[in-house]
Scaffold this active site. Sequence first.
Site, short mmCIF file in Angstrom:
data_model
loop_
_atom_site.label_atom_id
_atom_site.label_comp_id
_atom_site.label_asym_id
_atom_site.label_seq_id
_atom_site.Cartn_x
_atom_site.Cartn_y
_atom_site.Cartn_z
N ASP A 152 -1.07 -4.18 -3.16
CA ASP A 152 -1.86 -3.42 -4.15
C ASP A 152 -3.30 -3.90 -4.05
OD1 ASP A 152 -0.86 -1.85 -7.04
OD2 ASP A 152 -2.97 -2.42 -6.78
N THR B 69 -1.98 10.00 -8.08
CA THR B 69 -2.50 11.31 -7.66
C THR B 69 -3.00 12.03 -8.92
OG1 THR B 69 -0.18 11.99 -7.65
CG2 THR B 69 -1.22 11.72 -5.51
N CYS C 131 1.88 12.83 -15.26
CA CYS C 131 2.84 13.60 -14.45
C CYS C 131 2.89 15.04 -14.94
CB CYS C 131 4.21 12.95 -14.53
SG CYS C 131 4.27 11.39 -13.65
N ARG D 197 -2.70 6.44 -20.22
CA ARG D 197 -3.45 7.36 -19.39
C ARG D 197 -3.17 8.82 -19.79
NH1 ARG D 197 -1.74 5.30 -13.63
NH2 ARG D 197 0.19 5.06 -14.78
N1 LIG Z 1 4.63 7.00 -13.69
C1 LIG Z 1 5.53 7.97 -13.62
O1 LIG Z 1 6.21 8.29 -14.57
C2 LIG Z 1 5.76 8.71 -12.34
C3 LIG Z 1 7.01 9.31 -12.13
C4 LIG Z 1 7.22 9.99 -10.94
C5 LIG Z 1 6.21 10.10 -10.02
N2 LIG Z 1 4.99 9.52 -10.27
C6 LIG Z 1 3.96 9.65 -9.24
O2 LIG Z 1 3.91 8.44 -8.51
C7 LIG Z 1 2.58 8.13 -8.11
C8 LIG Z 1 2.18 6.75 -8.62
O3 LIG Z 1 2.19 6.79 -10.04
P1 LIG Z 1 2.20 5.46 -10.92
O4 LIG Z 1 2.46 5.89 -12.31
O5 LIG Z 1 3.09 4.44 -10.30
O6 LIG Z 1 0.69 5.00 -10.77
P2 LIG Z 1 0.09 3.60 -11.25
O7 LIG Z 1 -1.34 3.87 -11.54
O8 LIG Z 1 0.95 2.98 -12.27
O9 LIG Z 1 0.19 2.68 -9.95
C9 LIG Z 1 -0.50 2.91 -8.80
C10 LIG Z 1 -0.87 1.58 -8.17
O10 LIG Z 1 -1.47 1.88 -6.93
C11 LIG Z 1 -2.54 0.98 -6.72
N3 LIG Z 1 -3.43 1.56 -5.75
C12 LIG Z 1 -4.34 2.55 -5.90
N4 LIG Z 1 -4.94 2.84 -4.73
C13 LIG Z 1 -4.41 2.00 -3.81
C14 LIG Z 1 -4.61 1.80 -2.43
N5 LIG Z 1 -5.48 2.54 -1.75
N6 LIG Z 1 -3.89 0.84 -1.80
C15 LIG Z 1 -3.00 0.09 -2.50
N7 LIG Z 1 -2.77 0.23 -3.81
C16 LIG Z 1 -3.45 1.18 -4.47
C17 LIG Z 1 -3.14 0.80 -8.10
O11 LIG Z 1 -3.90 -0.39 -8.18
C18 LIG Z 1 -1.89 0.78 -8.98
O12 LIG Z 1 -1.40 -0.52 -9.19
C19 LIG Z 1 1.72 9.27 -8.64
O13 LIG Z 1 1.60 10.24 -7.65
C20 LIG Z 1 2.54 9.81 -9.78
O14 LIG Z 1 2.27 11.17 -10.05
C21 LIG Z 1 4.76 8.80 -11.39
#
Ligand SMILES: NC(=O)c1ccc[n+]([C@@H]2O[C@H](COP(=O)([O-])OP(=O)(O)OC[C@H]3O[C@@H](n4cnc5c(N)ncnc54)[C@H](O)[C@@H]3O)[C@@H](O)[C@H]2O)c1
Length: 426
Positions: free
Chosen positions: A32, A91, A266, A337
Amino acid sequence: MLKDKIAIIGLGYVGLPLARLFATKFYVVGFDINTDRITELKSGFDSTLEVDNETLQSVLIVEDADSNGLYCTNQIDKIKDCNYYIITVPTPVDKNKRPILTPLIKASESVGSVMKQGDIVIYESTVYPGATEEDCVPVLEKFSGLKFNEDFYVGYSPERINPGDKEHTVERILKVTSGSTPEVGEKIDNLYKSVIKAGTHLAPTIKVAEASKVIENSQRDINIAFVNELAKIFNLMDINTHDVLEAAGTKWNFLPFKPGLVGGHCIGVDPYYLAQKAQEHGYNPEIILAGRRLNDSMGEYVASQVIKGMIRKNIKIKGAKILILGITFKENCPDVRNTKVVDVVSALKEYNTDITVHDPLANEEEVYREYGICSLKEIPNEKYDAIVLTVAHEKFITLDLEILKSSPSFVYDVKTFQGFQSDKVL
Ligand SMILES: NC(=O)c1ccc[n+]([C@@H]2O[C@H](COP(=O)([O-])OP(=O)(O)OC[C@H]3O[C@@H](n4cnc5c(N)ncnc54)[C@H](O)[C@@H]3O)[C@@H](O)[C@H]2O)c1
């Protein structure tokens, strides 16, 4: 044969639970770019509360350990020995609701810079159909100098977790998988099958898998928009929407959705990904965008309902003390968020009311930094002219509203929270 090594890129709500799960069977490197996140994870604590300390600590290992487990790092060269790269970065959309692919592209650049012949890159972030092959693969090719589907392969496996939900955890949710060739699809499917207890569904193409995820959330958004519209209609007619939904719900094929605020990153965001792609293809999606507009209007609507209810009880609006219970985007989760509670707060502030926000889970600093709102972990010992339950945290079940109420006081329940003694529900 050498055992597979897996890199997870992005250790947030999606990446960490997945890394923890794979770490029970594989050597996993969690990467990360957020140094604070790496420091907290290495100390055995997850501030998203998705993985409890004991479970996290049970899989943490040191670098190059000779066993399965999870090693967390912010150094990109530490993932170069892996042969599967799973990308779980955010995203979001911009202020004009257009998809922001920057984290996905940056993560692809990082992986492209370290990957080798034969490696497989799997995307889990929610995207529109085509993002993996049309937007990400060219970046991987450019940064690796390798050729797609000859030297390296990709896959897409959408995540379906529901933060705060301790029942539907990653291993208990059936997972859709896909690969850039039939053989790679099988390989990726087997990789997930080895840890996902609920099983997998191998989709025929990557685009099908991408589309399946974005429509799951769009369908939810549209269904909630429909019941939100019903709430607006029935409130005008002085009919209790929940009584109507309960009655209609006795039919076998009536879908059990409830009205409410649709926030988070989401359900309130993903439909814009599909909408943008549809528009690029010359189709303007009507239902998808109407659902978004309706759901986005609910914060202001809730505020107007509160003000009307207070006026009906002869409560003076200017300077009225209003307690907002919950600022996170959903119950039992610290994520703030894109929370729509801020729309309720800012609409109520326009009436010159005096707002107190209480949330036992939200990080006060983050709420202030993001929204300029002071969220308190404890409720100040005062009397309130109105109380609005905006998030149904379990911790609110034991709240004694009576000691918080002025006389008169108006209590509004956005969530139809069990046992919550309100004057009105959404
Ligand atoms: N949170 C949910 O409920 C959920 C459920 C299903 C799908 N998603 C999808 O999953 C994806 C991630 O969501 P999330 O909630 O885990 O996000 P999040 O913000 O909780 O986590 C993302 C992590 O990625 C890291 N990051 C950002 N850019 C980076 C890079 N270039 N290299 C390495 N690390 C990097 C950030 O520091 C962060 O810790 C999104 O596309 C989201 O739509 C989320």
